[in-house]
Design a protein around this motif. Structure first.
Motif, short mmCIF file in Angstrom:
data_model
loop_
_atom_site.label_atom_id
_atom_site.label_comp_id
_atom_site.label_asym_id
_atom_site.label_seq_id
_atom_site.Cartn_x
_atom_site.Cartn_y
_atom_site.Cartn_z
N LEU A 148 -12.02 14.83 -10.28
CA LEU A 148 -10.51 14.98 -11.24
C LEU A 148 -11.56 15.87 -12.23
O LEU A 148 -12.21 16.27 -12.90
N THR A 169 -9.50 15.12 -6.36
CA THR A 169 -9.05 14.23 -6.05
C THR A 169 -7.49 14.22 -6.87
O THR A 169 -7.00 14.09 -6.41
N GLN A 170 -7.69 15.84 -7.82
CA GLN A 170 -6.48 15.53 -8.64
C GLN A 170 -7.46 16.74 -9.28
O GLN A 170 -7.69 17.04 -9.82
N ARG A 172 -5.59 18.59 -13.58
CA ARG A 172 -4.36 18.84 -14.56
C ARG A 172 -4.20 20.31 -15.21
O ARG A 172 -5.76 20.58 -15.39
N VAL A 177 0.55 18.04 -13.14
CA VAL A 177 -0.50 17.20 -13.12
C VAL A 177 -0.40 17.37 -10.98
O VAL A 177 0.29 18.01 -10.99
N SER A 178 -1.55 18.40 -10.44
CA SER A 178 -1.10 18.50 -9.47
C SER A 178 -0.31 17.11 -8.69
O SER A 178 -1.04 16.40 -8.47
N PRO A 180 -0.64 15.44 -4.33
CA PRO A 180 -1.59 14.89 -3.60
C PRO A 180 -2.67 16.08 -2.72
O PRO A 180 -1.82 17.04 -2.63
#
Length: 218
Positions: A148, A169-170, A172, A177-178, A180
């Motif tokens: 992340l 995985t993510q 920001r 927030v991105s 999936p």
């Protein structure tokens, strides 16, 4: 290319690359030589991750026109970020505004670990799945981002996240927030970066950085 004399000398320095321009030659000839090196003779050498660039003009005055012409020439390479254009004859006024100092960190952010930095951060290593890297500024990773990443944690929506291998995985940026990871549509492993456009996170290849965030050329 009419000139046979090299009017631009490129040196590797601790801070990145130093371009030394011939101050006795006409500026159009110098710009032509610079563009030729950026686009042809040195293109392979200059392609890759983000590199800070410093330009020395010698005794040539550092006018707004000269700065603009140089920035336009370097814009061809989105990974070359011009940090200073300095003239020997104009000590205080020659330097362009600098980007905030970037912290360079080496190592691996492993699962369960969090790396945070106030300001821009360059990580020479990987962020493994389960690892987290956060910053109040930009996050640049010369390695794999598989965990992340959160850039602009204090609300800077102009921050970016770039990695040599961008498989998070993510993501920001500021408060966004991105989507999936399986919706990103990743295909090949190019160096890419994440940014916000009208409040929506987007992914683009690094050579588009100069177009999307032109202020980073300064």
């Amino acid at each position: 290319m009419s000139t046979t004399k090299s009017l631009v000398t490129i040196k590797g320095v601790k801070e990145g690359l130093l371009f030394v321009l011939d101050d006795a030659a006409p500026l159009p000839d110098v710009l032509s030589d610079l563009s030729h090196k950026l686009e042809h003779t040195h293109s392979q050498f200059l392609t890759g991750p983000i590199v800070h660039v410093h330009v020395r003009l010698g005794k040539r005055p550092s006018t707004d026109e000269t700065k603009a012409a140089l920035k336009e020439a370097f814009a061809f390479r989105g990974n070359l970020l011009v940090q200073s254009i300095v003239s020997d004859s104009q000590e205080s006024s020659a330097a362009l505004p600098l980007l905030p100092a970037m912290k360079t960190i080496t190592g691996i952010v492993r699962s369960g670990q969090t790396l945070h930095h106030d300001g821009d951060v360059l990580l020479l290593g990987d962020v493994n799945p389960g690892g987290t890297i956060t910053s109040t500024g930009h996050i640049l990773i010369l390695g794999s981002l598989r965990g992340l990443a959160h850039a602009g944690v204090e609300g800077d929506d102009g921050a970016i996240i770039a990695a040599s291998y961008l498989r998070p995985t993510q993501l920001r940026i500021a408060g966004v927030v991105s989507r999936p990871p399986d919706e990103w549509g990743f295909q090949e492993a190019f160096m890419e970066f994440a940014y916000l456009r009208e409040g929506v996170m987007e992914i683009e290849k690094i050579h588009q950085l100069h177009r999307i965030r032109p202020q980073l050329k300064h």
